[in-house]
Scaffold this motif. Structure first.
Motif, PDB file in Angstrom:
ATOM      1  N   GLU A  26    -106.092  24.542  72.326  1.00 49.24           N
ATOM      2  CA  GLU A  26    -105.160  25.600  71.917  1.00 49.24           C
ATOM      3  C   GLU A  26    -103.708  25.253  72.200  1.00 49.24           C
ATOM      4  O   GLU A  26    -102.796  25.738  71.540  1.00 49.24           O
ATOM      5  N   THR A  27    -103.501  24.410  73.198  1.00 46.51           N
ATOM      6  CA  THR A  27    -102.127  24.061  73.572  1.00 46.51           C
ATOM      7  C   THR A  27    -101.567  22.916  72.726  1.00 46.51           C
ATOM      8  O   THR A  27    -100.448  22.459  72.957  1.00 46.51           O
ATOM      9  N   ALA A  28    -102.346  22.473  71.774  1.00 47.11           N
ATOM     10  CA  ALA A  28    -101.894  21.326  70.974  1.00 47.11           C
ATOM     11  C   ALA A  28    -100.666  21.688  70.145  1.00 47.11           C
ATOM     12  O   ALA A  28    -100.599  22.764  69.563  1.00 47.11           O
ATOM     13  N   ASN A  29     -99.697  20.788  70.108  1.00 43.33           N
ATOM     14  CA  ASN A  29     -98.558  20.997  69.222  1.00 43.33           C
ATOM     15  C   ASN A  29     -98.519  19.970  68.087  1.00 43.33           C
ATOM     16  O   ASN A  29     -97.590  19.921  67.301  1.00 43.33           O
ATOM     17  N   ARG A  30     -99.542  19.144  68.044  1.00 43.57           N
ATOM     18  CA  ARG A  30     -99.731  18.221  66.915  1.00 43.57           C
ATOM     19  C   ARG A  30    -101.218  18.234  66.554  1.00 43.57           C
ATOM     20  O   ARG A  30    -102.054  17.964  67.405  1.00 43.57           O
ATOM     21  N   VAL A  31    -101.517  18.564  65.295  1.00 42.77           N
ATOM     22  CA  VAL A  31    -102.916  18.576  64.859  1.00 42.77           C
ATOM     23  C   VAL A  31    -103.007  17.867  63.517  1.00 42.77           C
ATOM     24  O   VAL A  31    -102.185  18.102  62.630  1.00 42.77           O
ATOM     25  N   SER A  32    -103.983  16.994  63.398  1.00 41.86           N
ATOM     26  CA  SER A  32    -104.163  16.321  62.108  1.00 41.86           C
ATOM     27  C   SER A  32    -105.652  16.234  61.774  1.00 41.86           C
ATOM     28  O   SER A  32    -106.490  16.093  62.670  1.00 41.86           O
ATOM     29  N   GLU A  33    -105.950  16.333  60.489  1.00 41.49           N
ATOM     30  CA  GLU A  33    -107.338  16.205  60.050  1.00 41.49           C
ATOM     31  C   GLU A  33    -107.507  14.902  59.295  1.00 41.49           C
ATOM     32  O   GLU A  33    -106.757  14.628  58.354  1.00 41.49           O
ATOM     33  N   GLY A  34    -108.483  14.128  59.721  1.00 40.24           N
ATOM     34  CA  GLY A  34    -108.769  12.854  59.049  1.00 40.24           C
ATOM     35  C   GLY A  34    -110.051  12.973  58.255  1.00 40.24           C
ATOM     36  O   GLY A  34    -110.991  13.643  58.655  1.00 40.24           O
ATOM     37  N   GLY A  51     -92.525  15.781  75.266  1.00 40.48           N
ATOM     38  CA  GLY A  51     -91.596  14.671  75.040  1.00 40.48           C
ATOM     39  C   GLY A  51     -92.341  13.598  74.281  1.00 40.48           C
ATOM     40  O   GLY A  51     -92.885  13.870  73.206  1.00 40.48           O
ATOM     41  N   ASN A  52     -92.431  12.401  74.832  1.00 42.11           N
ATOM     42  CA  ASN A  52     -93.226  11.375  74.151  1.00 42.11           C
ATOM     43  C   ASN A  52     -94.502  11.038  74.932  1.00 42.11           C
ATOM     44  O   ASN A  52     -95.105   9.994  74.739  1.00 42.11           O
ATOM     45  N   VAL A  53     -94.900  11.973  75.800  1.00 42.46           N
ATOM     46  CA  VAL A  53     -96.112  11.736  76.583  1.00 42.46           C
ATOM     47  C   VAL A  53     -97.260  12.623  76.063  1.00 42.46           C
ATOM     48  O   VAL A  53     -97.085  13.818  75.828  1.00 42.46           O
ATOM     49  N   ILE A  54     -98.424  11.975  75.860  1.00 44.85           N
ATOM     50  CA  ILE A  54     -99.622  12.713  75.421  1.00 44.85           C
ATOM     51  C   ILE A  54    -100.233  13.341  76.676  1.00 44.85           C
ATOM     52  O   ILE A  54    -100.927  12.677  77.441  1.00 44.85           O
ATOM     53  N   THR A  55     -99.950  14.629  76.880  1.00 42.44           N
ATOM     54  CA  THR A  55    -100.439  15.274  78.106  1.00 42.44           C
ATOM     55  C   THR A  55    -101.879  15.732  77.967  1.00 42.44           C
ATOM     56  O   THR A  55    -102.607  15.835  78.938  1.00 42.44           O
ATOM     57  N   ASP A  56    -102.309  15.997  76.722  1.00 45.46           N
ATOM     58  CA  ASP A  56    -103.728  16.316  76.511  1.00 45.46           C
ATOM     59  C   ASP A  56    -104.089  15.966  75.072  1.00 45.46           C
ATOM     60  O   ASP A  56    -103.234  15.966  74.172  1.00 45.46           O
ATOM     61  N   ILE A  57    -105.353  15.676  74.874  1.00 45.74           N
ATOM     62  CA  ILE A  57    -105.828  15.317  73.523  1.00 45.74           C
ATOM     63  C   ILE A  57    -107.306  15.666  73.414  1.00 45.74           C
ATOM     64  O   ILE A  57    -108.057  15.537  74.395  1.00 45.74           O
ATOM     65  N   THR A  75    -109.696   9.397  73.108  1.00 44.64           N
ATOM     66  CA  THR A  75    -109.073  10.511  73.828  1.00 44.64           C
ATOM     67  C   THR A  75    -108.970  10.188  75.319  1.00 44.64           C
ATOM     68  O   THR A  75    -107.955  10.483  75.951  1.00 44.64           O
ATOM     69  N   SER A  76    -110.033   9.542  75.848  1.00 44.95           N
ATOM     70  CA  SER A  76    -109.970   9.165  77.266  1.00 44.95           C
ATOM     71  C   SER A  76    -108.890   8.111  77.494  1.00 44.95           C
ATOM     72  O   SER A  76    -108.209   8.119  78.522  1.00 44.95           O
ATOM     73  N   GLY A  77    -108.760   7.221  76.521  1.00 46.23           N
ATOM     74  CA  GLY A  77    -107.861   6.072  76.692  1.00 46.23           C
ATOM     75  C   GLY A  77    -106.379   6.393  76.571  1.00 46.23           C
ATOM     76  O   GLY A  77    -105.543   5.691  77.143  1.00 46.23           O
ATOM     77  N   VAL A  78    -106.026   7.425  75.807  1.00 53.69           N
ATOM     78  CA  VAL A  78    -104.591   7.656  75.561  1.00 53.69           C
ATOM     79  C   VAL A  78    -104.023   8.849  76.345  1.00 53.69           C
ATOM     80  O   VAL A  78    -102.817   9.076  76.315  1.00 53.69           O
ATOM     81  N   LYS A  79    -104.913   9.592  76.979  1.00 50.63           N
ATOM     82  CA  LYS A  79    -104.421  10.755  77.727  1.00 50.63           C
ATOM     83  C   LYS A  79    -103.475  10.287  78.837  1.00 50.63           C
ATOM     84  O   LYS A  79    -103.804   9.390  79.622  1.00 50.63           O
ATOM     85  N   GLY A  80    -102.293  10.878  78.888  1.00 48.91           N
ATOM     86  CA  GLY A  80    -101.306  10.500  79.900  1.00 48.91           C
ATOM     87  C   GLY A  80    -100.406   9.336  79.473  1.00 48.91           C
ATOM     88  O   GLY A  80     -99.447   9.005  80.160  1.00 48.91           O
TER      89      GLY A  80
END
Lengths: 150, 412
Positions: A26-34, A51-57, A75-80
C-alpha cells in the motif's frame, strides 16, 4: 537431465513454493504491471521509493517457477538498494541468464541470484527470468505498464 | 520395435514416411505431441514442394510458356483435389489463403463490409481461438455490431440451448470452431448450422483442428463457409483454404486488390475476376498449394477413417494414463473429443512442465493456446497440451507419462 537440475535448483524451487514479498504494497509510490503476451505471464511490481533508495518492494501475479522465483529473489536482492544499484544488478542478472558478454557473471554482486544461472541453457526461458526485472525497471522509470516480448 | 495399434493401424510403417520423427532430442527419441500447433510433413509433401521449385517454377495464370502452363495445371489440379477432399461441390468455391486466420479475416472483411451493420450481431463461442475472435471484434469496432458468445459447460461442451436463445433477427453470422484446439471437443456443428439456417443465418466453421482428425463434408454440414490451414493437415505453412457457397461469395466484395483478381482495370473502373480468383489477389503460394495437394493425397492414402480410429485409441489411452497419475487433472471432458489432451500438474506451471518434458524429447504446447477467454472461463492462465496425429504411438504416451513423473519428482 543435469541441465534440468541446474535449472530447477533447490533455491529456485524454494522461492517458487514460498515466494518472498508476494503481496501488494500500500505504501508503494511506483507500481508497474508487466505482461508477456506470448505466454500470458503477468506480474505487478510495487516499489516504495524514498529519494533514490528502494525502501520496500513487493510483487503479485502468476507465472512459471522461474519467473516467480526470479521475482521473489529480485525483491529480496534490491530492498534497501539505490535505484542505480538495482539497475546494475538487473544488468548483471540479464548478462548471466541471456549469456551475453564474454566475462563470467559477478558472483559477489549476484549473491543468491546465481541460482538463476541455469536459465542460460534454456533460451526460451530467459524471458521468464527477466519479466519481473523489466517490470521493476519500468516502475522505477514511472511506467505503469511494461509489455515485454524479448 | 514393431507397433500396431489395437485395430491394426500400421503406425510404424507410417512413421517411416516422416523423416523428422527419426531424430533424437536431448539424446532421446523425439516424441512429437504438438501436432495441433503444426503437424509434421511426410516425405511426399517435401518432395512435391522441391519438385515444383526444381522442375516447374513459374508464375501461373499468365505465362504462355511451357513452365507456366505446367505450374498452372498443377496449381488448379491441387485445388480440385482439395475441393473433393472436403466434398465442395465446385472448385470455384474453394479459395486459397495463407491459413485459417486469413480465411476468417477474409469473411470478416468481405462478408462483414457487405452484410454487417450497426447493432447487428455475430455469434461465436467461448472456446474460440483468437483467430475466430479478434477479426470479429475489429469488425464490431468498425461497424458498431455486437459480439455474442455461446457459453460452455465445465466439461467443455457448447450449451446448445443457450445458443438457440442467442439467435435472433439481428444475428448476421454464426462463426464457431468445429474442434476445439484446447479441449478437443468436437462440436455438433451440423446441428448448429441447421438451427442457424432455420432463421436464415449463415454459418462459418473454423475447421483448423477438425480436418486432420475427422472426415469433413461441407455439403453434408451445409455450412456457408469452412476454413482450415494446410500446415496442420501435413502440408506446408502459409497455405490454407476457405470454402464458401457461391451465393455468398458472389455478393461479397473482394478482400484484397491486385493482380489475378481483376478482369479489366482502368483508372475509371475495375471489374473483378470470376470465382475463386476474385479473392486471390497477387501471386499465390503456388508451392504451398501443390504441397497441400500432396498432403491431402498422402492423408487419403493413409485413410482418414483409419487415422481417426487410431487417434481415438491414442486419446483413450492418454486419457486413461494421465487421469491415473495423482496430481494430474485433465481439462475438457466432452464425450465427443479428438486430437488433444489438455492437462494440469498440481502446483507446477505449464511452462515448467513443458521444459521438463522437452528434456525427455517430448514436445508439447504449454500456455494459453491462443484462447485466453477460454482460459479465463476455467480460471486458468495456462495448460499443458499433448496433441496427436496418426503417426503417434501408444508407446509415446507411456514416455509422456514417465516424463510427467519426472515433473512431479523435480517439484516434489
Amino acid at each position: 537431465m543435469s541441465d534440468l537440475r541446474e535449472l530447477y535448483q533447490e533455491v529456485i524451487l524454494d522461492h517458487n513454493r514460498s515466494p518472498r514479498n508476494f503481496r501488494s504494497l500500500e505504501t508503494a509510490n511506483r507500481v508497474s504491471e508487466g505482461h508477456n503476451p506470448l505466454c500470458g505471464d503477468e506480474v505487478k511490481v510495487f516499489v516504495e521509493l524514498d529519494g533514490n533508495v528502494i525502501t520496500d518492494i513487493a510483487f503479485q501475479g502468476h507465472g512459471c517457477a522461474i519467473s516467480k522465483a526470479s521475482a521473489s529473489m529480485m525483491t529480496s536482492g534490491v530492498k534497501g538498494k539505490t535505484t542505480g544499484e538495482a539497475e546494475a544488478l538487473f544488468e548483471e542478472v540479464h548478462r548471466m541468464v541471456a549469456g551475453d558478454g564474454d566475462t563470467q557473471p559477478n558472483a559477489d554482486l549476484l549473491g543468491r541470484l546465481t541460482a538463476l544461472a541455469g536459465v542460460r541453457e534454456f533460451p526460451n526461458r530467459v524471458k521468464c527470468a527477466t519479466l519481473a526485472w523489466h517490470t521493476m525497471n519500468g516502475a522505477l522509470k514511472g511506467q505503469k505498464e511494461v509489455v515485454f516480448n524479448e | 520395435m514393431t507397433q500396431m495399434s489395437k485395430n491394426g493401424f500400421p503406425v510404424e510403417r507410417i512413421r517411416e514416411d516422416f523423416p523428422i520423427l527419426k531424430q533424437l532430442i536431448h539424446g532421446r527419441p523425439l516424441v512429437y505431441l504438438d501436432s495441433a500447433a503444426t503437424s509434421q510433413k511426410p516425405q511426399s509433401v517435401i518432395d512435391a514442394v522441391v519438385r515444383y521449385y526444381r522442375e516447374e517454377n513459374a508464375n501461373i495464370h499468365r505465362g504462355i510458356h511451357y513452365l507456366s502452363e505446367r505450374a498452372t495445371a498443377d496449381y488448379e489440379a491441387a485445388r480440385r483435389h482439395i475441393a473433393r477432399f472436403i466434398n465442395a461441390p465446385d472448385p470455384r468455391e474453394t479459395i486459397f489463403v495463407r491459413g485459417t486466420t486469413e480465411a476468417i479475416n477474409l469473411v470478416a472483411h468481405s462478408y462483414g463490409r457487405r452484410f454487417i451493420h450497426a447493432d447487428d450481431e455475430i455469434v461465436i463461442s467461448a472456446m474460440e481461438h483468437h483467430s475466430n475472435i479478434v477479426p470479429w471484434q475489429l469488425l464490431c469496432e468498425q461497424t458498431g455490431a455486437k459480439l455474442r458468445v455461446i457459453p460452455i459447460t465445465d466439461d467443455g461442451e457448447l450449451i446448445v440451448d443457450a445458443y438457440a436463445k442467442l439467435l435472433n433477427s439481428r444475428t448476421r453470422l454464426v462463426s464457431v470452431v468445429h474442434v476445439s484446439n484446447v479441449l478437443g471437443t468436437i462440436n455438433p456443428v451440423k446441428r448448429l448450422v441447421e438451427m442457424a439456417h432455420s432463421m436464415h443465418i449463415p454459418v462459418l466453421l473454423d475447421g483448423a483442428q477438425a480436418v486432420p482428425h475427422v472426415p469433413v463434408d461441407v455439403q453434408d454440414l451445409d455450412c456457408d463457409f469452412y476454413a482450415f490451414s494446410g500446415h496442420k493437415l501435413f502440408g506446408p505453412t502459409g497455405i490454407g483454404l476457405l470454402y464458401g457457397k457461391t451465393a455468398w461469395l458472389d455478393q461479397m466484395p473482394p478482400f484484397q486488390g491486385g493482380g489475378d483478381m481483376i478482369s479489366t482495370v482502368s483508372f475509371e473502373r475495375t471489374t473483378y475476376n470470376s470465382l475463386p480468383y476474385k479473392f486471390e489477389a497477387g501471386t499465390p503460394n503456388i508451392a504451398g498449394t501443390i504441397g497441400l495437394g500432396a498432403a491431402v493425397d498422402y492423408f487419403q492414402g493413409v485413410g482418414v477413417e483409419a487415422a481417426a480410429r487410431h487417434e481415438h485409441d491414442l486419446l483413450d489411452y492418454a486419457t486413461e494414463v494421465l487421469a491415473a497419475i495423482p496430481g494430474v487433472r485433465l481439462l475438457g471432458n466432452a464425450p465427443e473429443k479428438t486430437g488433444c489432451v489438455s492437462f494440469l500438474v498440481d502446483g507446477v506451471h505449464a511452462h515448467d512442465v513443458g521444459t521438463i518434458l522437452d528434456q525427455h524429447g517430448v514436445a508439447i504446447r504449454a500456455g494459453h493456446h491462443c484462447a485466453m477467454p477460454l482460459m479465463e472461463r476455467y480460471g486458468l492462465a495456462a495448460t499443458a497440451r499433448a496433441s496427436f496425429a496418426f503417426y503417434n504411438t501408444l508407446d509415446e504416451i507411456n514416455v509422456l507419462a514417465e516424463a510427467i513423473d519426472e515433473v512431479k519428482e523435480v517439484f516434489s
